[in-house]
Design an enzyme around this catalytic site. Structure first.
Site, PDB file in Angstrom:
ATOM      1  N   LYS A 233      27.643 -35.201   6.659  1.00  0.00           N
ATOM      2  CA  LYS A 233      27.881 -37.270   6.903  1.00  0.00           C
ATOM      3  C   LYS A 233      26.529 -37.736   6.993  1.00  0.00           C
ATOM      4  O   LYS A 233      25.436 -36.623   6.131  1.00  0.00           O
ATOM      5  CB  LYS A 233      28.306 -36.910   9.067  1.00  0.00           C
ATOM      6  CG  LYS A 233      26.602 -36.370   9.578  1.00  0.00           C
ATOM      7  CD  LYS A 233      26.945 -36.146  10.903  1.00  0.00           C
ATOM      8  CE  LYS A 233      25.804 -35.593  11.736  1.00  0.00           C
ATOM      9  NZ  LYS A 233      26.217 -35.555  12.809  1.00  0.00           N
TER      10      LYS A 233
ATOM     11  N   ARG B  66      28.501 -38.858  25.443  1.00  0.00           N
ATOM     12  CA  ARG B  66      28.623 -39.688  23.708  1.00  0.00           C
ATOM     13  C   ARG B  66      30.167 -39.256  23.509  1.00  0.00           C
ATOM     14  O   ARG B  66      30.934 -40.771  24.088  1.00  0.00           O
ATOM     15  CB  ARG B  66      27.815 -38.608  23.011  1.00  0.00           C
ATOM     16  CG  ARG B  66      27.360 -39.379  21.968  1.00  0.00           C
ATOM     17  CD  ARG B  66      26.724 -39.050  20.323  1.00  0.00           C
ATOM     18  NE  ARG B  66      27.031 -37.664  19.856  1.00  0.00           N
ATOM     19  CZ  ARG B  66      26.669 -36.674  18.724  1.00  0.00           C
ATOM     20  NH1 ARG B  66      25.626 -37.423  18.243  1.00  0.00           N
ATOM     21  NH2 ARG B  66      27.200 -36.097  18.366  1.00  0.00           N
TER      22      ARG B  66
ATOM     23  N   TYR C 253      -2.634 -54.156   3.767  1.00  0.00           N
ATOM     24  CA  TYR C 253      -2.406 -54.588   4.896  1.00  0.00           C
ATOM     25  C   TYR C 253      -3.181 -55.244   6.093  1.00  0.00           C
ATOM     26  O   TYR C 253      -3.534 -53.568   6.627  1.00  0.00           O
ATOM     27  CB  TYR C 253      -1.491 -55.362   5.316  1.00  0.00           C
ATOM     28  CG  TYR C 253      -0.833 -55.968   4.634  1.00  0.00           C
ATOM     29  CD1 TYR C 253      -0.844 -57.858   4.541  1.00  0.00           C
ATOM     30  CD2 TYR C 253       0.370 -55.336   4.290  1.00  0.00           C
ATOM     31  CE1 TYR C 253       0.607 -58.072   3.425  1.00  0.00           C
ATOM     32  CE2 TYR C 253       1.216 -55.735   2.860  1.00  0.00           C
ATOM     33  CZ  TYR C 253       1.834 -57.257   2.524  1.00  0.00           C
ATOM     34  OH  TYR C 253       1.976 -57.930   1.704  1.00  0.00           O
TER      35      TYR C 253
HETATM   36  C1  LIG Z   1      25.685 -33.526  12.811  1.00  0.00           C
HETATM   37  C2  LIG Z   1      26.996 -32.784  13.618  1.00  0.00           C
HETATM   38  C3  LIG Z   1      25.803 -31.623  13.094  1.00  0.00           C
HETATM   39  C4  LIG Z   1      25.279 -30.856  12.317  1.00  0.00           C
HETATM   40  O1  LIG Z   1      24.594 -30.601  13.554  1.00  0.00           O
HETATM   41  P1  LIG Z   1      22.759 -30.272  12.851  1.00  0.00           P
HETATM   42  O2  LIG Z   1      22.396 -30.532  14.269  1.00  0.00           O
HETATM   43  O3  LIG Z   1      22.649 -31.110  12.351  1.00  0.00           O
HETATM   44  O4  LIG Z   1      23.473 -28.774  12.126  1.00  0.00           O
HETATM   45  C5  LIG Z   1      27.688 -30.637  14.118  1.00  0.00           C
HETATM   46  N1  LIG Z   1      28.837 -31.167  14.738  1.00  0.00           N
HETATM   47  C6  LIG Z   1      28.503 -32.440  14.897  1.00  0.00           C
HETATM   48  C7  LIG Z   1      30.124 -33.441  16.182  1.00  0.00           C
HETATM   49  C8  LIG Z   1      27.399 -33.580  14.191  1.00  0.00           C
HETATM   50  O5  LIG Z   1      27.329 -35.073  14.865  1.00  0.00           O
END
Ligand SMILES: *Cc1c(COP(=O)(O)O)cnc(C)c1O
Length: 398
Positions: A38, A142, A291
């Site tokens: 992702k 969530r 800056y």
């Molecule tokens: C991002 C994510 C993961 C992977 O998490 P990591 O901590 O990067 O290994 C697994 N499951 C879901 C639903 C996620 O959103």
């Protein structure tokens, strides 16, 4: 084509392949591993990383969105087709693309099931032929179905429906806490939900649980036992570890599990972020740098300009509090990081000249800047550092 501005990320796809094989071996024989790609493969480029993961044997890819799922499908067109999970769920109007590109949606809202069912029917899909992964909220608040939402959602999986309940998934939100107390509570919640699912006469083949921290903390066996008790197979979803970064546990383990120690030795960082020295100048005591002159030279100094700024993802708050590597040595960022440029102190580093490579993340000589080093200095986490590297920074496979 003209040469581009020198600010780029080198992606070692071979190491990503090794990392995936390592994680799959860590999950086996208890569980299978999904490659989580992702967020444009955590900023590492989905186009480069999706095929690499599949070449290494990944049967499942986890992406953010339908758009990313389509990109992953296209990137893997010449390979054995992976299953692609849309972890962030579908949005209104996207169900048709899910069907067309053979994607698999995480679902938890009634309207998501409704849209997917309608799209599958419109495409003439047979009963039970569009798999979905039902997410259960086991405490993160969530996404996922809460306790009262479960039965009404299950009722949508009728024998005539094209939808098939293929997996039950949940997300562990504190697997990086060494005592694993929250994880045990979440798994107990999940166990209870699984009982309700079978009591309602439903069955899912896969139980999808666990990020990098859970896998490296040695939870594969625990997840697999839970799955086995419900006649399911376990699927784990490592992300960060796939890119070669071992998550930090807070508080840390008094004694590290063997799986975590093995990961420190076995995983290698896939991404190096680099730029070049544009020019070098000498300044006198009293010279202001950048800056608002937040840095003022106290002695004669040699300063180098590098072609990386906050528009590249080098966070502005790193000014005066972080170092990059030049000629194998650490050179401090002095003054504020500008949009497209930064200034580093090379007073103690001899021979620095235009065209020298400067490393923002990665190794040069015997020195390494890890994603955790940069994240700590910026007050954030490696996930945000990686995904914050701007699209204009070219990702180059090496
Ligand atoms: C991002 C994510 C993961 C992977 O998490 P990591 O901590 O990067 O290994 C697994 N499951 C879901 C639903 C996620 O959103």
């Amino acid at each position: 084509m003209i040469p581009t501005r020198p600010c780029w990320a080198e992606i070692r796809t071979g190491w990503l392949e090794n990392n995936f094989r390592f994680l799959a071996a860590l999950a086996a024989p208890h569980a299978e591993a999904m490659a989580v790609i992702k967020g444009d493969a955590y900023g590492h480029s989905l186009a480069l990383c999706a095929p690499a993961a599949v070449r290494a044997g990944a049967g499942w890819l986890g992406v953010t969105s339908v758009e990313e799922g389509m990109a992953a499908r296209a990137a893997c067109a010449l390979l054995s087709p992976p299953r692609i999970l849309i972890m962030g769920g579908v949005f209104p109007g996207q169900a048709e693309a899910v069907v067309q590109h053979r994607l698999t949606a995480a679902v938890w809202e009634p309207w998501q099931l409704h849209e997917l069912e309608a799209a599958a029917q419109a495409a003439g899909l047979a009963p039970g032929s569009l798999p979905v992964h039902l997410e259960i909220d086991t405490g993160m608040s969530r996404q996922g179905a809460g306790p009262t939402a479960l039965e009404p959602l299950l009722a949508r999986f009728t024998p005539a429906s094209p939808l098939r309940l293929e997996a039950i998934m949940t997300h562990l939100f504190a697997a990086d806490e060494a005592d694993q107390r929250v994880t045990r509570e979440q798994l107990a919640q999940l166990d209870c939900a699984l009982g309700r699912i079978s009591a309602a006469g439903h069955f899912a083949e896969w139980l999808s649980v666990g990020n990098s921290a859970a896998l490296l903390a040695g939870q594969a066996g625990v997840v697999a036992d839970l799955a086995a008790r419900h006649g399911m197979r376990a699927l784990m979803r490592p992300g960060l570890a796939l890119y070669g970064v071992v998550p930090e546990f807070d508080p840390p383990f008094a004694e590290e599990p063997a799986t975590l120690a093995a990961a420190r030795a076995g995983l290698k960082p896939v991404l190096s972020w680099k730029t070049q020295v544009v020019g070098v100048r000498t300044v006198s005591p009293g010279a202001a740098v950048g800056y608002n002159g937040t840095f003022v030279a106290t002695e004669p100094m040699r300063l180098a300009l590098i072609a990386a700024g906050y528009a590249d993802g080098l966070q502005r708050r790193l000014g005066n509090r972080f170092s990059v590597l030049v000629r194998g040595r650490r050179a401090r960022l002095v003054g504020r990081v500008s949009m497209d440029q930064s200034v580093i102190d090379v007073t103690g580093i001899s021979g620095v000249e235009p065209g020298d490579e400067a490393v923002l993340l990665g190794t040069q000589g015997t020195e390494t800047i890890s994603a955790y080093d940069q994240a700590r200095a910026a007050g954030t986490i490696p996930w945000e550092i990686f995904t914050g590297i701007a699209p204009r920074v070219r990702r180059v496979a090496v």
